[in-house]
Scaffold this motif. Structure first.
Motif, PDB file in Angstrom:
ATOM      1  N   ASP A 127       0.683  -1.169   0.150  1.00 26.36           N
ATOM      2  CA  ASP A 127       0.124   0.375   0.212  1.00 26.36           C
ATOM      3  C   ASP A 127       0.838   1.237   0.244  1.00 26.36           C
ATOM      4  O   ASP A 127       1.859   1.082   0.456  1.00 26.36           O
ATOM      5  CB  ASP A 127      -0.799   0.125   1.083  1.00 26.36           C
ATOM      6  CG  ASP A 127      -2.114   0.879   1.431  1.00 26.36           C
ATOM      7  OD1 ASP A 127      -1.939   1.784   0.594  1.00 26.36           O
ATOM      8  OD2 ASP A 127      -3.109   0.754   2.199  1.00 26.36           O
ATOM      9  N   ALA A 128       0.215   2.209  -0.779  1.00 25.79           N
ATOM     10  CA  ALA A 128       1.241   3.859  -0.943  1.00 25.79           C
ATOM     11  C   ALA A 128       0.955   4.303   0.240  1.00 25.79           C
ATOM     12  O   ALA A 128       1.881   5.218   0.602  1.00 25.79           O
ATOM     13  CB  ALA A 128       1.050   4.304  -1.410  1.00 25.79           C
ATOM     14  N   HIS A 129      -0.099   4.023   1.655  1.00 26.18           N
ATOM     15  CA  HIS A 129      -0.265   4.520   2.791  1.00 26.18           C
ATOM     16  C   HIS A 129      -0.773   3.510   4.166  1.00 26.18           C
ATOM     17  O   HIS A 129      -0.590   2.774   3.494  1.00 26.18           O
ATOM     18  CB  HIS A 129      -1.865   5.203   2.652  1.00 26.18           C
ATOM     19  CG  HIS A 129      -2.139   5.755   0.750  1.00 26.18           C
ATOM     20  ND1 HIS A 129      -2.517   4.927  -0.204  1.00 26.18           N
ATOM     21  CD2 HIS A 129      -1.656   7.031   1.067  1.00 26.18           C
ATOM     22  CE1 HIS A 129      -2.820   6.080  -0.936  1.00 26.18           C
ATOM     23  NE2 HIS A 129      -2.669   7.132  -0.908  1.00 26.18           N
ATOM     24  N   ASP A 131      -3.155   3.405   6.578  1.00 27.71           N
ATOM     25  CA  ASP A 131      -4.442   3.465   6.750  1.00 27.71           C
ATOM     26  C   ASP A 131      -4.619   3.476   7.988  1.00 27.71           C
ATOM     27  O   ASP A 131      -5.249   2.669   8.999  1.00 27.71           O
ATOM     28  CB  ASP A 131      -5.304   2.564   5.662  1.00 27.71           C
ATOM     29  CG  ASP A 131      -4.611   3.062   4.228  1.00 27.71           C
ATOM     30  OD1 ASP A 131      -5.101   3.514   3.746  1.00 27.71           O
ATOM     31  OD2 ASP A 131      -4.739   1.222   3.546  1.00 27.71           O
ATOM     32  N   ASP A 203      -3.367  -3.091  -1.847  1.00 29.54           N
ATOM     33  CA  ASP A 203      -3.594  -2.165  -2.155  1.00 29.54           C
ATOM     34  C   ASP A 203      -3.199  -1.281  -3.759  1.00 29.54           C
ATOM     35  O   ASP A 203      -1.773  -1.048  -3.331  1.00 29.54           O
ATOM     36  CB  ASP A 203      -4.073  -0.909  -0.792  1.00 29.54           C
ATOM     37  CG  ASP A 203      -4.228   0.615  -1.784  1.00 29.54           C
ATOM     38  OD1 ASP A 203      -4.717   0.358  -3.303  1.00 29.54           O
ATOM     39  OD2 ASP A 203      -5.136   1.059  -1.104  1.00 29.54           O
ATOM     40  N   ASP A 205      -2.927   0.618  -5.540  1.00 31.42           N
ATOM     41  CA  ASP A 205      -2.293   2.382  -5.287  1.00 31.42           C
ATOM     42  C   ASP A 205      -1.154   2.735  -4.759  1.00 31.42           C
ATOM     43  O   ASP A 205       0.205   3.112  -4.554  1.00 31.42           O
ATOM     44  CB  ASP A 205      -3.390   3.452  -4.089  1.00 31.42           C
ATOM     45  CG  ASP A 205      -3.514   3.508  -2.474  1.00 31.42           C
ATOM     46  OD1 ASP A 205      -2.224   2.576  -2.536  1.00 31.42           O
ATOM     47  OD2 ASP A 205      -3.480   3.888  -2.143  1.00 31.42           O
TER      48      ASP A 205
HETATM   49 MN   LIG Z   1      -3.745   3.280   0.011  1.00 26.45          MN
END
Ligand SMILES: [Mn+2]
Length: 279
Positions: A127-129, A131, A203, A205
């Motif tokens: 995931d880039a994030h 969360d 994810d 992204d």
């Molecule tokens: Mn993400």
């Protein structure tokens, strides 16, 4: 048997559920998302799955068609909680039957429920994030916060992020204060040491927006497709019980992004089948 319905199937998934090693289930919903897709992600992945060639990039000489796979369709629609609880019980029941599970999304928030159903020792999140915000626009459980809730409540002892590049110091601190082992992995080698059983959440992204445009929160300087395949390779042969491929958000139709999502979903079937000794 399961609270699901089917419109069309993930390519080649024609095994009966009794015989299947890998069971595919969709959660084509975006209850807390800011954008409203024109078609849902699982439908687009299934559509493009029929175009993916039969060879694997993950396992040389292995073919998707050799994996006994059954697509049971999508979890029935409803509120975030209702869909989430149906997904949680579906995942728990499938794993109790000895199946491996591939989930197609839909917004990432559903991973919260799927992990609760799977009860892994480690969650690996591409995931880039992170969360792990406290809230977003008043929502305590949404795509930007659910990993904080998972880290607070369990069940996984270990959370390993890979490809994360857009987060606040507060999110990182909160995750570390939960008492779980939280790792921001820097290379695929870090994934080889994870404790089993493993839940892998992708994810989309995590990919660079030049490769993946159909996501809610595109973030520059991401992984290329081969970076995601390398991460999956690092987990190959481990007890990977569940993989999700989330956040395909087709607010426009972008053929290369959809084709890439379908290809990665197929590679995930091999990752799951290998963990069950199937291929
Ligand atoms: Mn993400």
């Amino acid at each position: 048997l399961f609270p699901v319905y089917t419109r069309f199937r993930f390519g080649g998934c024609d095994a009966r559920i009794e015989d299947a090693a890998v069971v595919v289930v969709g959660v084509p919903y975006y209850p807390t998302a800011g954008v409203r897709p024109v078609i849902d992600g699982p439908a687009l992945i299934r559509y493009f799955s029929h175009e993916v060639e039969d060879n694997s990039l993950l396992v040389e000489g292995e073919f998707y068609s050799s994996v006994r796979c059954c697509d049971i369709g999508d979890v029935l629609p409803g509120s975030l909680e209702r869909v989430g609880e149906d997904l949680e019980s579906t995942v728990a029941r499938l794993l109790a039957m000895g199946k491996r599970v591939l989930i197609l999304g839909g917004e990432h928030t559903f991973t919260y429920y799927a992990v609760r159903g799977a009860r892994p020792r480690t969650v690996v999140v591409l995931d880039a994030h992170l969360d792990a915000r406290e809230e977003l626009r008043g929502e305590r459980l949404c795509y930007a916060t659910f990993m904080r809730a998972l880290a607070m409540e369990g069940p996984a002892e270990n959370v390993v992020y890979y490809g994360a590049r857009a987060y606040s110091a507060e999110e990182e601190e909160v995750l570390r204060s939960t008492g779980r082992r939280v790792v921001l992995a820097g290379c695929p080698g870090d994934l080889e040491r994870v404790r089993e059983p493993v839940y892998l959440s992708i994810d989309l992204d995590v990919l660079d927006p030049s490769h993946m445009r159909l996501v809610q929160a595109p973030e520059p300087l991401g992984l290329g497709p081969s970076g995601v395949v390398e991460a999956m390779k690092a987990l190959l042969g481990k007890d990977v019980v569940c993989v999700d491929v989330m956040e395909l958000s087709p607010y426009a139709i972008d053929i290369p992004s959809a084709a890439l999502a379908a290809r990665l979903a197929f590679e995930a079937t091999l990752l799951l089948a290998r963990s069950r000794g199937e291929v």
